[in-house]
Motif scaffolding. Structure first.
Motif, PDB file in Angstrom:
ATOM      1  N   GLN A  79      -7.904 -35.831 -41.506  1.00 41.17           N
ATOM      2  CA  GLN A  79      -7.276 -35.206 -42.670  1.00 41.17           C
ATOM      3  C   GLN A  79      -7.843 -35.764 -43.968  1.00 41.17           C
ATOM      4  O   GLN A  79      -8.031 -35.030 -44.947  1.00 41.17           O
ATOM      5  N   ARG A  80      -8.133 -37.071 -43.985  1.00 43.37           N
ATOM      6  CA  ARG A  80      -8.784 -37.635 -45.176  1.00 43.37           C
ATOM      7  C   ARG A  80     -10.181 -37.024 -45.348  1.00 43.37           C
ATOM      8  O   ARG A  80     -10.624 -36.765 -46.463  1.00 43.37           O
ATOM      9  N   GLY A  81     -10.843 -36.791 -44.228  1.00 44.79           N
ATOM     10  CA  GLY A  81     -12.133 -36.117 -44.298  1.00 44.79           C
ATOM     11  C   GLY A  81     -12.017 -34.728 -44.883  1.00 44.79           C
ATOM     12  O   GLY A  81     -12.847 -34.307 -45.694  1.00 44.79           O
ATOM     13  N   ARG A  82     -10.960 -33.993 -44.486  1.00 47.66           N
ATOM     14  CA  ARG A  82     -10.739 -32.655 -45.033  1.00 47.66           C
ATOM     15  C   ARG A  82     -10.527 -32.714 -46.543  1.00 47.66           C
ATOM     16  O   ARG A  82     -11.048 -31.878 -47.291  1.00 47.66           O
ATOM     17  N   LEU A  83      -9.754 -33.702 -46.985  1.00 53.31           N
ATOM     18  CA  LEU A  83      -9.512 -33.844 -48.418  1.00 53.31           C
ATOM     19  C   LEU A  83     -10.816 -34.126 -49.149  1.00 53.31           C
ATOM     20  O   LEU A  83     -11.115 -33.510 -50.184  1.00 53.31           O
ATOM     21  N   ASN A  84     -11.603 -35.056 -48.622  1.00 63.04           N
ATOM     22  CA  ASN A  84     -12.889 -35.367 -49.262  1.00 63.04           C
ATOM     23  C   ASN A  84     -13.829 -34.160 -49.244  1.00 63.04           C
ATOM     24  O   ASN A  84     -14.581 -33.938 -50.199  1.00 63.04           O
ATOM     25  N   LEU A  85     -13.776 -33.371 -48.182  1.00 62.65           N
ATOM     26  CA  LEU A  85     -14.592 -32.161 -48.126  1.00 62.65           C
ATOM     27  C   LEU A  85     -14.151 -31.162 -49.182  1.00 62.65           C
ATOM     28  O   LEU A  85     -14.988 -30.567 -49.877  1.00 62.65           O
ATOM     29  N   ASP A  86     -12.840 -30.974 -49.327  1.00 60.19           N
ATOM     30  CA  ASP A  86     -12.331 -30.066 -50.357  1.00 60.19           C
ATOM     31  C   ASP A  86     -12.770 -30.499 -51.754  1.00 60.19           C
ATOM     32  O   ASP A  86     -12.998 -29.665 -52.633  1.00 60.19           O
ATOM     33  N   LEU A  87     -12.883 -31.823 -51.946  1.00 57.57           N
ATOM     34  CA  LEU A  87     -13.284 -32.360 -53.240  1.00 57.57           C
ATOM     35  C   LEU A  87     -14.801 -32.510 -53.349  1.00 57.57           C
ATOM     36  O   LEU A  87     -15.301 -33.054 -54.333  1.00 57.57           O
ATOM     37  N   GLN A  98     -14.905 -29.533 -36.616  1.00 63.08           N
ATOM     38  CA  GLN A  98     -15.031 -28.485 -37.637  1.00 63.08           C
ATOM     39  C   GLN A  98     -15.551 -29.073 -38.945  1.00 63.08           C
ATOM     40  O   GLN A  98     -16.491 -28.561 -39.564  1.00 63.08           O
ATOM     41  N   GLY A  99     -14.903 -30.155 -39.373  1.00 64.83           N
ATOM     42  CA  GLY A  99     -15.276 -30.779 -40.639  1.00 64.83           C
ATOM     43  C   GLY A  99     -16.695 -31.300 -40.640  1.00 64.83           C
ATOM     44  O   GLY A  99     -17.436 -31.128 -41.627  1.00 64.83           O
ATOM     45  N   LYS A 100     -17.090 -31.935 -39.529  1.00 69.41           N
ATOM     46  CA  LYS A 100     -18.455 -32.472 -39.459  1.00 69.41           C
ATOM     47  C   LYS A 100     -19.479 -31.350 -39.549  1.00 69.41           C
ATOM     48  O   LYS A 100     -20.502 -31.485 -40.227  1.00 69.41           O
ATOM     49  N   ALA A 101     -19.202 -30.226 -38.886  1.00 71.03           N
ATOM     50  CA  ALA A 101     -20.120 -29.089 -38.966  1.00 71.03           C
ATOM     51  C   ALA A 101     -20.197 -28.556 -40.393  1.00 71.03           C
ATOM     52  O   ALA A 101     -21.284 -28.264 -40.911  1.00 71.03           O
ATOM     53  N   GLN A 102     -19.054 -28.442 -41.067  1.00 71.97           N
ATOM     54  CA  GLN A 102     -19.037 -27.928 -42.440  1.00 71.97           C
ATOM     55  C   GLN A 102     -19.807 -28.841 -43.384  1.00 71.97           C
ATOM     56  O   GLN A 102     -20.577 -28.364 -44.232  1.00 71.97           O
ATOM     57  N   VAL A 103     -19.610 -30.141 -43.255  1.00 73.83           N
ATOM     58  CA  VAL A 103     -20.322 -31.087 -44.114  1.00 73.83           C
ATOM     59  C   VAL A 103     -21.825 -30.972 -43.890  1.00 73.83           C
ATOM     60  O   VAL A 103     -22.621 -30.936 -44.842  1.00 73.83           O
ATOM     61  N   ASN A 104     -22.235 -30.910 -42.633  1.00 71.49           N
ATOM     62  CA  ASN A 104     -23.668 -30.828 -42.337  1.00 71.49           C
ATOM     63  C   ASN A 104     -24.281 -29.538 -42.855  1.00 71.49           C
ATOM     64  O   ASN A 104     -25.427 -29.520 -43.302  1.00 71.49           O
ATOM     65  N   GLN A 146     -18.357 -39.309 -48.100  1.00 73.66           N
ATOM     66  CA  GLN A 146     -17.076 -39.882 -47.652  1.00 73.66           C
ATOM     67  C   GLN A 146     -16.465 -39.024 -46.555  1.00 73.66           C
ATOM     68  O   GLN A 146     -15.897 -39.541 -45.585  1.00 73.66           O
ATOM     69  N   ALA A 147     -16.567 -37.692 -46.717  1.00 69.65           N
ATOM     70  CA  ALA A 147     -16.011 -36.801 -45.703  1.00 69.65           C
ATOM     71  C   ALA A 147     -16.698 -36.996 -44.359  1.00 69.65           C
ATOM     72  O   ALA A 147     -16.035 -37.101 -43.311  1.00 69.65           O
ATOM     73  N   LEU A 148     -18.027 -37.090 -44.377  1.00 72.03           N
ATOM     74  CA  LEU A 148     -18.765 -37.272 -43.127  1.00 72.03           C
ATOM     75  C   LEU A 148     -18.401 -38.598 -42.459  1.00 72.03           C
ATOM     76  O   LEU A 148     -18.231 -38.663 -41.230  1.00 72.03           O
ATOM     77  N   ALA A 149     -18.234 -39.653 -43.253  1.00 70.53           N
ATOM     78  CA  ALA A 149     -17.844 -40.950 -42.698  1.00 70.53           C
ATOM     79  C   ALA A 149     -16.468 -40.863 -42.046  1.00 70.53           C
ATOM     80  O   ALA A 149     -16.237 -41.438 -40.961  1.00 70.53           O
ATOM     81  N   ASP A 150     -15.538 -40.149 -42.667  1.00 73.25           N
ATOM     82  CA  ASP A 150     -14.195 -40.003 -42.100  1.00 73.25           C
ATOM     83  C   ASP A 150     -14.237 -39.216 -40.793  1.00 73.25           C
ATOM     84  O   ASP A 150     -13.577 -39.584 -39.811  1.00 73.25           O
ATOM     85  N   PHE A 151     -14.991 -38.123 -40.769  1.00 78.59           N
ATOM     86  CA  PHE A 151     -15.062 -37.319 -39.547  1.00 78.59           C
ATOM     87  C   PHE A 151     -15.730 -38.106 -38.414  1.00 78.59           C
ATOM     88  O   PHE A 151     -15.297 -38.036 -37.259  1.00 78.59           O
TER      89      PHE A 151
END
Length: 406
Positions: A29-37, A62-68, A42-47
């Motif tokens: 969820q912290r990764g999702r927040l960092n991704l939204d921002l 899902q989040g890792k794919a979106q960040v990449n 930071q998001a990739l590290a959280d995921f």
């Protein structure tokens, strides 16, 4: 992030991690927040931290794919999506992300096949419909009828189900300035911004009051230029659709302009609620929205052919020219590089999924006729070796030597 104030979300996540520091779900969820921002590292590290604890956690994959995808690492995105779909083969989000991976490689047809597969599972999933609308604009075989049919589907599946606002009657006052509201995620260093900024700069503020509803957390020098051209600036990126519609209605906007169309960061769910008496789409993705609550789409006599206008949900309002940009005055003239290089260099600075096989065929024919010519293709996604090699291979297949594609 539109759905919850970022500070409140961050505080809640921090409190959760203080109690359960090794919770993969809270880390995700912290990764999702960092991704939204758009804090991608930071998001990739959280995921990654969440996946180390729970390797098949759906939200983390899902989040890792979106960040990449955003970072231009297509191979990394595909790996995460494949793991996600192995565990959740009917994941509509996973299918949408796989489609994005194919689109990044310029394979629009395959991307659309995956989107249709996802829509068979979730026919009213707004993100899937929106991505299909966007990608159909780059499919050579898709004509205006096909493109507008997809927009109509969005309206029937999504927009028509949203409650429309009841607006109070307005007294016409010739001495009052007309309020124009711009809703955009593009008040930043974005291609649409270069066309929109001259328009805002040249508004007559004696006759019009300009309100900008900014729907992106990104701030840069272009944001400052837009802000200085507005009478009122509203940071709307944290507002829900209802909250933004409430604000627009309370501001008593006379003409509300959508800049984003069906592109990333759009607020068409707000326009479907009809918070202003006149609603217009234009500039960023001015090919129609399909919304019955959108009164006009801005175009020019060339942009939307007369033969196709009956297909749009909106009435077409022609400007003398839709796309205008400020002249570039600080770059001195120079002699053509071909004089010193001894060969012609062609250039393409555009997204890969806009480079169709037909375009490559035409460019390759030209290059074969111009002996010794080279082509420079520039886009951030080409930092990804997978995409770069794939694009070069498409030119080689048309008879262009690999060393002539830069």
């Amino acid at each position: 992030m539109h759905r919850a104030p970022a500070l409140e979300a961050a505080a809640a996540i921090a409190a959760g991690l203080a109690i359960k520091p090794d919770s993969p779900k809270i880390l995700a969820q912290r990764g999702r927040l960092n991704l939204d921002l758009l804090r991608l590292e930071q998001a990739l590290a959280d995921f990654d931290a969440a996946l180390a604890l729970s390797p098949r956690l759906e939200v983390a994959l899902q989040g890792k794919a979106q960040v990449n995808i955003l970072k231009g690492n297509t191979a990394g995105a595909i790996a995460a999506v494949k793991t996600l779909l192995e565990e959740h083969p009917r994941s509509d989000i996973g299918i949408a992300l796989l489609a994005s991976c194919y689109a990044s490689q310029g394979d629009i047809a395959t991307a659309l096949e995956h989107l249709d597969a996802g829509l068979a599972i979730a026919p009213d999933y707004a993100d899937l419909i929106g991505r299909k609308i966007f990608l159909l604009d780059y499919l050579p075989d898709a004509d205006f009828a096909v493109q507008q049919a997809a927009r109509k589907h969005w309206w029937e599946a999504i927009g028509a189900k949203l409650p429309q606002r009841v607006l109070s009657p307005r007294k016409l006052d010739p001495d009052k300035r007309i309020l124009i509201g711009y809703v955009a995620s593009e008040f930043r260093n974005h291609s649409a911004a270069f066309a929109l900024l001259p328009v805002l700069r040249h508004h007559d503020h004696a006759r019009f009051e300009i309100v900008c509803y900014s729907c992106s957390p990104v701030r840069d020098e272009m944001t400052a230029a837009f802000r200085s051209s507005a009478d009122v600036w509203v940071d709307a990126w944290q507002m829900s659709d209802d909250e933004l519609a409430d604000r627009i209605q309370a501001d008593k906007i006379d003409i509300l302009i959508d800049v984003s169309g069906h592109t990333t960061g759009n607020r068409l769910h707000v326009f479907a609620r009809k918070p202003a008496p006149i609603q217009v789409s234009g500039f960023g993705h001015a090919t129609g929205t399909g919304l019955q609550t959108m009164d006009h789409v801005l175009a020019d006599p060339i942009f939307i052919p007369q033969s196709a206008r009956h297909l749009l949900a909106e009435k077409v309002y022609d400007l003398p020219c839709l796309i205008t940009i400020d002249p570039i005055l600080d770059v001195p003239a120079s002699e053509p590089p071909m004089l010193r290089n001894g060969h012609v260099t062609f250039g393409v600075f555009n997204r890969i999924y806009k480079i169709s096989d037909e375009a490559i065929r035409v460019w390759s024919n030209v290059m074969r006729e111009v002996t010794g010519s080279k082509i420079v293709i520039k886009h951030t996604l080409l930092d990804d070796p997978m995409l770069r090699d794939s694009l070069i291979a498409r030119f080689v297949a048309q008879g262009v030597a690999e060393e002539n594609v830069i």
